[in-house]
Design a protein around this motif. Structure first.
Motif, PDB file in Angstrom:
ATOM      1  N   SER A  94       0.837  -1.204   0.000  1.00  0.00           N
ATOM      2  CA  SER A  94       0.000   0.000   0.000  1.00  0.00           C
ATOM      3  C   SER A  94       0.872   1.254   0.000  1.00  0.00           C
ATOM      4  N   SER A  95       1.916   1.257   0.803  1.00  0.00           N
ATOM      5  CA  SER A  95       2.829   2.411   0.856  1.00  0.00           C
ATOM      6  C   SER A  95       3.530   2.613  -0.476  1.00  0.00           C
ATOM      7  N   ILE A  96       3.961   1.520  -1.080  1.00  0.00           N
ATOM      8  CA  ILE A  96       4.634   1.610  -2.385  1.00  0.00           C
ATOM      9  C   ILE A  96       3.660   2.160  -3.425  1.00  0.00           C
ATOM     10  N   GLU A  97       2.432   1.660  -3.401  1.00  0.00           N
ATOM     11  CA  GLU A  97       1.428   2.122  -4.362  1.00  0.00           C
ATOM     12  C   GLU A  97       1.122   3.609  -4.150  1.00  0.00           C
ATOM     13  N   ALA A  98       1.016   4.024  -2.895  1.00  0.00           N
ATOM     14  CA  ALA A  98       0.764   5.438  -2.597  1.00  0.00           C
ATOM     15  C   ALA A  98       1.939   6.296  -3.070  1.00  0.00           C
ATOM     16  N   TYR A  99       3.155   5.822  -2.867  1.00  0.00           N
ATOM     17  CA  TYR A  99       4.343   6.556  -3.314  1.00  0.00           C
ATOM     18  C   TYR A  99       4.346   6.675  -4.834  1.00  0.00           C
ATOM     19  N   LYS A 100       4.038   5.553  -5.515  1.00  0.00           N
ATOM     20  CA  LYS A 100       3.996   5.590  -6.983  1.00  0.00           C
ATOM     21  C   LYS A 100       2.929   6.572  -7.471  1.00  0.00           C
ATOM     22  N   THR A 101       1.769   6.533  -6.833  1.00  0.00           N
ATOM     23  CA  THR A 101       0.691   7.446  -7.218  1.00  0.00           C
ATOM     24  C   THR A 101       1.126   8.891  -7.041  1.00  0.00           C
ATOM     25  N   THR A 102       1.772   9.185  -5.922  1.00  0.00           N
ATOM     26  CA  THR A 102       2.269  10.541  -5.669  1.00  0.00           C
ATOM     27  C   THR A 102       3.298  10.946  -6.714  1.00  0.00           C
ATOM     28  N   GLN A 103       4.195  10.021  -7.042  1.00  0.00           N
ATOM     29  CA  GLN A 103       5.226  10.324  -8.038  1.00  0.00           C
ATOM     30  C   GLN A 103       4.582  10.605  -9.410  1.00  0.00           C
ATOM     31  N   GLN A 105       1.501  11.639  -9.951  1.00  0.00           N
ATOM     32  CA  GLN A 105       0.801  12.916  -9.869  1.00  0.00           C
ATOM     33  C   GLN A 105       1.773  14.087  -9.949  1.00  0.00           C
ATOM     34  N   ASN A 106       2.911  13.962  -9.274  1.00  0.00           N
ATOM     35  CA  ASN A 106       3.919  15.026  -9.336  1.00  0.00           C
ATOM     36  C   ASN A 106       4.445  15.186 -10.756  1.00  0.00           C
ATOM     37  N   ALA A 107       4.703  14.056 -11.425  1.00  0.00           N
ATOM     38  CA  ALA A 107       5.199  14.111 -12.801  1.00  0.00           C
ATOM     39  C   ALA A 107       4.152  14.734 -13.719  1.00  0.00           C
ATOM     40  N   GLU A 108       2.885  14.365 -13.523  1.00  0.00           N
ATOM     41  CA  GLU A 108       1.820  14.941 -14.352  1.00  0.00           C
ATOM     42  C   GLU A 108       1.690  16.441 -14.088  1.00  0.00           C
ATOM     43  N   GLY A 109       1.809  16.840 -12.831  1.00  0.00           N
ATOM     44  CA  GLY A 109       1.758  18.266 -12.497  1.00  0.00           C
ATOM     45  C   GLY A 109       2.915  19.028 -13.121  1.00  0.00           C
ATOM     46  N   GLN A 110       4.110  18.438 -13.052  1.00  0.00           N
ATOM     47  CA  GLN A 110       5.291  19.077 -13.659  1.00  0.00           C
ATOM     48  C   GLN A 110       5.117  19.174 -15.175  1.00  0.00           C
ATOM     49  N   LYS A 111       4.599  18.107 -15.769  1.00  0.00           N
ATOM     50  CA  LYS A 111       4.376  18.101 -17.217  1.00  0.00           C
ATOM     51  C   LYS A 111       3.365  19.188 -17.596  1.00  0.00           C
ATOM     52  N   ALA A 112       2.268  19.283 -16.844  1.00  0.00           N
ATOM     53  CA  ALA A 112       1.245  20.298 -17.120  1.00  0.00           C
ATOM     54  C   ALA A 112       1.844  21.702 -16.973  1.00  0.00           C
ATOM     55  N   TYR A 113       2.686  21.893 -15.949  1.00  0.00           N
ATOM     56  CA  TYR A 113       3.329  23.201 -15.747  1.00  0.00           C
ATOM     57  C   TYR A 113       4.242  23.534 -16.929  1.00  0.00           C
ATOM     58  N   GLN A 114       5.054  22.550 -17.326  1.00  0.00           N
ATOM     59  CA  GLN A 114       5.958  22.787 -18.461  1.00  0.00           C
ATOM     60  C   GLN A 114       5.174  23.067 -19.740  1.00  0.00           C
ATOM     61  N   GLN A 115       4.077  22.350 -19.937  1.00  0.00           N
ATOM     62  CA  GLN A 115       3.244  22.604 -21.118  1.00  0.00           C
ATOM     63  C   GLN A 115       2.661  24.016 -21.072  1.00  0.00           C
ATOM     64  N   ALA A 116       2.257  24.455 -19.891  1.00  0.00           N
ATOM     65  CA  ALA A 116       1.708  25.810 -19.756  1.00  0.00           C
ATOM     66  C   ALA A 116       2.783  26.845 -20.059  1.00  0.00           C
ATOM     67  N   VAL A 117       4.005  26.598 -19.573  1.00  0.00           N
ATOM     68  CA  VAL A 117       5.113  27.538 -19.841  1.00  0.00           C
ATOM     69  C   VAL A 117       5.388  27.584 -21.345  1.00  0.00           C
ATOM     70  N   VAL A 118       5.457  26.417 -21.991  1.00  0.00           N
ATOM     71  CA  VAL A 118       5.725  26.360 -23.431  1.00  0.00           C
ATOM     72  C   VAL A 118       4.595  27.037 -24.202  1.00  0.00           C
ATOM     73  N   ARG A 119       3.362  26.785 -23.777  1.00  0.00           N
ATOM     74  CA  ARG A 119       2.207  27.416 -24.430  1.00  0.00           C
ATOM     75  C   ARG A 119       2.296  28.945 -24.292  1.00  0.00           C
ATOM     76  N   GLN A 120       2.632  29.413 -23.100  1.00  0.00           N
ATOM     77  CA  GLN A 120       2.757  30.857 -22.874  1.00  0.00           C
ATOM     78  C   GLN A 120       3.873  31.439 -23.737  1.00  0.00           C
ATOM     79  N   GLN A 121       5.002  30.742 -23.807  1.00  0.00           N
ATOM     80  CA  GLN A 121       6.113  31.222 -24.647  1.00  0.00           C
ATOM     81  C   GLN A 121       5.698  31.234 -26.112  1.00  0.00           C
TER      82      GLN A 121
END
Length: 154
Positions: A94-103, A105-121
């Motif tokens: 369960s802990s491993i699965e929660a860690y993977k889910t968090t990772q 989600q963090n990667a998806e958030g970072q990707k969305a942020y980078q896409q927003a920056v690229v879109r803005q540029q």
């Protein structure tokens, strides 16, 4: 040589207390000794042997009973250990699965942020290009207007 199995410690015939195991001296009450079970002078050797055999049987039965109890307690403890290990394994998974889910989600958030920056540029670059294109068109139109007013100068 004297010692265990060679008669009384004094070396002579069985005597009394405290040397050869006769009745204990007066004092605090002690539990009956093994020999006191056979102290009835009326018993024959066969009766003594039968009593000894009966006592040995009781000892063996008690040992078997204790062995069975110990086996049951050991099996119960083993089951508890296995249950605890399974619980720990579930918790770890369960802990491993929660860690993977968090990772993820963090990667998806970072990707969305980078896409927003690229879109803005990209939008800034488009605005700049549109602005430069508009300036170039205005300059060409201004030159054309100037060129239409003074055709003789060329």
């Amino acid at each position: 040589p004297r010692g265990p199995g060679f008669g009384p410690p004094c070396g002579g015939p069985p005597c009394g207390p405290p040397c050869c195991g006769g009745p204990p001296p007066a004092g605090p009450a002690s539990p009956p000794s093994f020999l006191s079970l056979f102290s009835d002078s009326q018993l024959s050797l066969q009766e003594i042997a039968d009593k000894a055999h009966l006592l040995q049987q009781k000892i063996d039965d008690n040992a078997e009973h204790e062995k069975a109890n110990l086996r049951a307690a050991t099996e119960q403890k083993q089951l508890e250990i296995e249950r605890h290990a399974a619980e720990l394994a579930r918790h770890a998974a369960s802990s491993i699965e929660a860690y993977k889910t968090t990772q993820v989600q963090n990667a998806e958030g970072q990707k969305a942020y980078q896409q927003a920056v690229v879109r803005q540029q990209a939008e800034q670059a488009k605005r700049l290009i549109d602005q430069q294109a508009a300036q170039a068109i205005a300059a060409v139109e201004a030159r054309d207007r100037q060129g239409g007013k003074h055709p003789q100068q060329q």
